[in-house]
Motif scaffolding. Structure first.
Motif, mmCIF file in Angstrom:
data_model
loop_
_atom_site.group_PDB
_atom_site.id
_atom_site.type_symbol
_atom_site.label_atom_id
_atom_site.label_comp_id
_atom_site.label_asym_id
_atom_site.label_seq_id
_atom_site.Cartn_x
_atom_site.Cartn_y
_atom_site.Cartn_z
ATOM 1 N N GLU A 10 0.852 -1.184 0.000
ATOM 2 C CA GLU A 10 0.000 0.000 0.000
ATOM 3 C C GLU A 10 0.887 1.233 0.000
ATOM 4 O O GLU A 10 1.980 1.222 0.578
ATOM 5 C CB GLU A 10 -0.910 0.004 1.233
ATOM 6 C CG GLU A 10 -1.941 -1.099 1.201
ATOM 7 C CD GLU A 10 -2.857 -1.066 2.407
ATOM 8 O OE1 GLU A 10 -2.903 -0.048 3.130
ATOM 9 O OE2 GLU A 10 -3.546 -2.082 2.617
ATOM 10 N N THR A 11 0.418 2.283 -0.655
ATOM 11 C CA THR A 11 1.179 3.522 -0.710
ATOM 12 C C THR A 11 0.235 4.715 -0.683
ATOM 13 O O THR A 11 -0.917 4.612 -1.114
ATOM 14 C CB THR A 11 2.077 3.583 -1.966
ATOM 15 O OG1 THR A 11 2.831 4.797 -1.955
ATOM 16 C CG2 THR A 11 1.279 3.501 -3.252
ATOM 17 N N THR A 12 0.741 5.823 -0.175
ATOM 18 C CA THR A 12 -0.024 7.075 -0.182
ATOM 19 C C THR A 12 0.384 7.953 -1.362
ATOM 20 O O THR A 12 -0.165 9.046 -1.525
ATOM 21 C CB THR A 12 0.204 7.850 1.129
ATOM 22 O OG1 THR A 12 1.603 8.085 1.295
ATOM 23 C CG2 THR A 12 -0.354 7.076 2.317
ATOM 24 N N ALA A 13 1.326 7.495 -2.167
ATOM 25 C CA ALA A 13 1.726 8.249 -3.362
ATOM 26 C C ALA A 13 0.548 8.354 -4.316
ATOM 27 O O ALA A 13 -0.355 7.511 -4.308
ATOM 28 C CB ALA A 13 2.888 7.556 -4.057
ATOM 29 N N THR A 14 0.573 9.379 -5.134
ATOM 30 C CA THR A 14 -0.462 9.501 -6.156
ATOM 31 C C THR A 14 -0.098 8.597 -7.336
ATOM 32 O O THR A 14 1.080 8.282 -7.536
ATOM 33 C CB THR A 14 -0.577 10.945 -6.667
ATOM 34 O OG1 THR A 14 0.629 11.269 -7.371
ATOM 35 C CG2 THR A 14 -0.806 11.931 -5.528
ATOM 36 N N ALA A 16 0.088 9.486 -10.307
ATOM 37 C CA ALA A 16 1.003 10.266 -11.157
ATOM 38 C C ALA A 16 2.431 10.201 -10.637
ATOM 39 O O ALA A 16 3.378 10.076 -11.427
ATOM 40 C CB ALA A 16 0.527 11.716 -11.253
ATOM 41 N N ASP A 17 2.609 10.275 -9.315
ATOM 42 C CA ASP A 17 3.958 10.189 -8.754
ATOM 43 C C ASP A 17 4.529 8.785 -8.934
ATOM 44 O O ASP A 17 5.707 8.625 -9.259
ATOM 45 C CB ASP A 17 3.962 10.586 -7.282
ATOM 46 C CG ASP A 17 3.738 12.082 -7.080
ATOM 47 O OD1 ASP A 17 4.058 12.869 -7.997
ATOM 48 O OD2 ASP A 17 3.228 12.457 -6.011
ATOM 49 N N TRP A 18 3.713 7.756 -8.716
ATOM 50 C CA TRP A 18 4.149 6.380 -8.941
ATOM 51 C C TRP A 18 4.557 6.203 -10.396
ATOM 52 O O TRP A 18 5.625 5.675 -10.694
ATOM 53 C CB TRP A 18 3.036 5.406 -8.550
ATOM 54 C CG TRP A 18 3.290 3.998 -8.992
ATOM 55 C CD1 TRP A 18 4.125 3.093 -8.405
ATOM 56 C CD2 TRP A 18 2.727 3.342 -10.120
ATOM 57 N NE1 TRP A 18 4.103 1.910 -9.108
ATOM 58 C CE2 TRP A 18 3.252 2.044 -10.166
ATOM 59 C CE3 TRP A 18 1.818 3.728 -11.103
ATOM 60 C CZ2 TRP A 18 2.899 1.120 -11.145
ATOM 61 C CZ3 TRP A 18 1.464 2.819 -12.082
ATOM 62 C CH2 TRP A 18 1.998 1.524 -12.098
ATOM 63 N N SER A 132 11.062 0.231 -2.068
ATOM 64 C CA SER A 132 11.908 1.338 -2.507
ATOM 65 C C SER A 132 11.212 2.188 -3.568
ATOM 66 O O SER A 132 11.259 3.417 -3.524
ATOM 67 C CB SER A 132 13.228 0.784 -3.041
ATOM 68 O OG SER A 132 14.088 1.824 -3.414
ATOM 69 N N LEU A 133 10.562 1.533 -4.510
ATOM 70 C CA LEU A 133 9.812 2.250 -5.545
ATOM 71 C C LEU A 133 8.726 3.120 -4.916
ATOM 72 O O LEU A 133 8.600 4.307 -5.231
ATOM 73 C CB LEU A 133 9.184 1.258 -6.525
ATOM 74 C CG LEU A 133 8.111 1.802 -7.458
ATOM 75 C CD1 LEU A 133 8.683 2.842 -8.403
ATOM 76 C CD2 LEU A 133 7.460 0.675 -8.224
ATOM 77 N N GLU A 138 6.353 8.233 -2.988
ATOM 78 C CA GLU A 138 5.781 8.985 -1.869
ATOM 79 C C GLU A 138 6.576 10.258 -1.586
ATOM 80 O O GLU A 138 6.009 11.266 -1.151
ATOM 81 C CB GLU A 138 5.726 8.107 -0.619
ATOM 82 C CG GLU A 138 4.683 7.011 -0.722
ATOM 83 C CD GLU A 138 4.836 5.917 0.319
ATOM 84 O OE1 GLU A 138 5.777 5.971 1.147
ATOM 85 O OE2 GLU A 138 4.017 4.975 0.293
ATOM 86 N N ASN A 139 7.879 10.213 -1.806
ATOM 87 C CA ASN A 139 8.731 11.378 -1.549
ATOM 88 C C ASN A 139 8.762 12.356 -2.704
ATOM 89 O O ASN A 139 9.259 13.470 -2.552
ATOM 90 C CB ASN A 139 10.156 10.920 -1.210
ATOM 91 C CG ASN A 139 10.220 10.227 0.124
ATOM 92 O OD1 ASN A 139 9.462 10.527 1.024
ATOM 93 N ND2 ASN A 139 11.134 9.277 0.237
ATOM 94 N N ALA A 140 8.239 11.947 -3.842
ATOM 95 C CA ALA A 140 8.188 12.829 -5.009
ATOM 96 C C ALA A 140 6.873 13.596 -4.960
ATOM 97 O O ALA A 140 5.823 13.031 -4.715
ATOM 98 C CB ALA A 140 8.263 12.018 -6.295
ATOM 99 N N ALA A 141 6.936 14.857 -5.185
ATOM 100 C CA ALA A 141 5.713 15.666 -5.205
ATOM 101 C C ALA A 141 5.417 16.078 -6.628
ATOM 102 O O ALA A 141 6.258 16.675 -7.284
ATOM 103 C CB ALA A 141 5.874 16.893 -4.318
ATOM 104 N N SER A 142 4.247 15.715 -7.093
ATOM 105 C CA SER A 142 3.815 16.190 -8.409
ATOM 106 C C SER A 142 3.674 17.699 -8.347
ATOM 107 O O SER A 142 3.336 18.237 -7.295
ATOM 108 C CB SER A 142 2.459 15.591 -8.777
ATOM 109 O OG SER A 142 2.574 14.207 -8.960
#
Length: 146
Positions: A10-14, A16-18, A132-133, A138-142
């Protein structure tokens, strides 16, 4: 004959960021410790051909066999004349994020042999690679997230 291993995170990344992390093939070594380099003749799209270089090994033929931006992809790496590694990732929405599914499958007449000899390494590495992916995503912000 096949050998297969599937995992998810599970991830909270969007999405688009993924997708930005996944589709940046030059960046794959940042989240996949088993890859030294990935090069494609064209962009990350269905039918794209290139080479993938595992760490400390010679380049192997790589092909994107399916690609749906913001949803998933499937790739094939010819390991030997008798075995192909098929990797795929897909996402499914969840409340507050989504789940990323990753699957590695060995196909071909030598899949069972490679599954016994190489499969445990794949199964051990795939969850860490997916972690890691997702952490990178998650650390990348669109730009729209900033």
């Amino acid at each position: 004959m096949t050998w297969k291993y599937t995992t998810s995170r599970e991830t909270t990344a969007t999405p688009a960021d993924w997708w930005a992390v996944v589709s940046d093939v030059a960046g794959w070594p940042r989240w996949n410790a088993g890859i030294e380099r990935l090069e494609l003749a064209d962009g990350f799209e269905e039918g794209a051909l290139g080479t993938i270089t595992p760490v400390g090994q010679t380049p192997l033929s790589f092909r994107v066999v399916a690609c749906e931006p913001l949803a998933g992809y499937t790739s094939e790496t010819k390991i030997a004349d008798t075995v192909t590694l098929v990797n795929s990732q897909r996402i499914e929405p969840l409340d507050g994020g989504f789940v990323v599914w990753a699957e590695s499958e060995l196909t071909g007449t030598a899949a069972e042999y490679f599954g016994q000899s190489f499969g445990p390494q794949l199964a051990e590495r795939l969850p860490a690679t997916l972690d890691s992916l997702c952490e990178q995503a998650e650390n990348a912000a669109s730009p729209s997230d900033a």
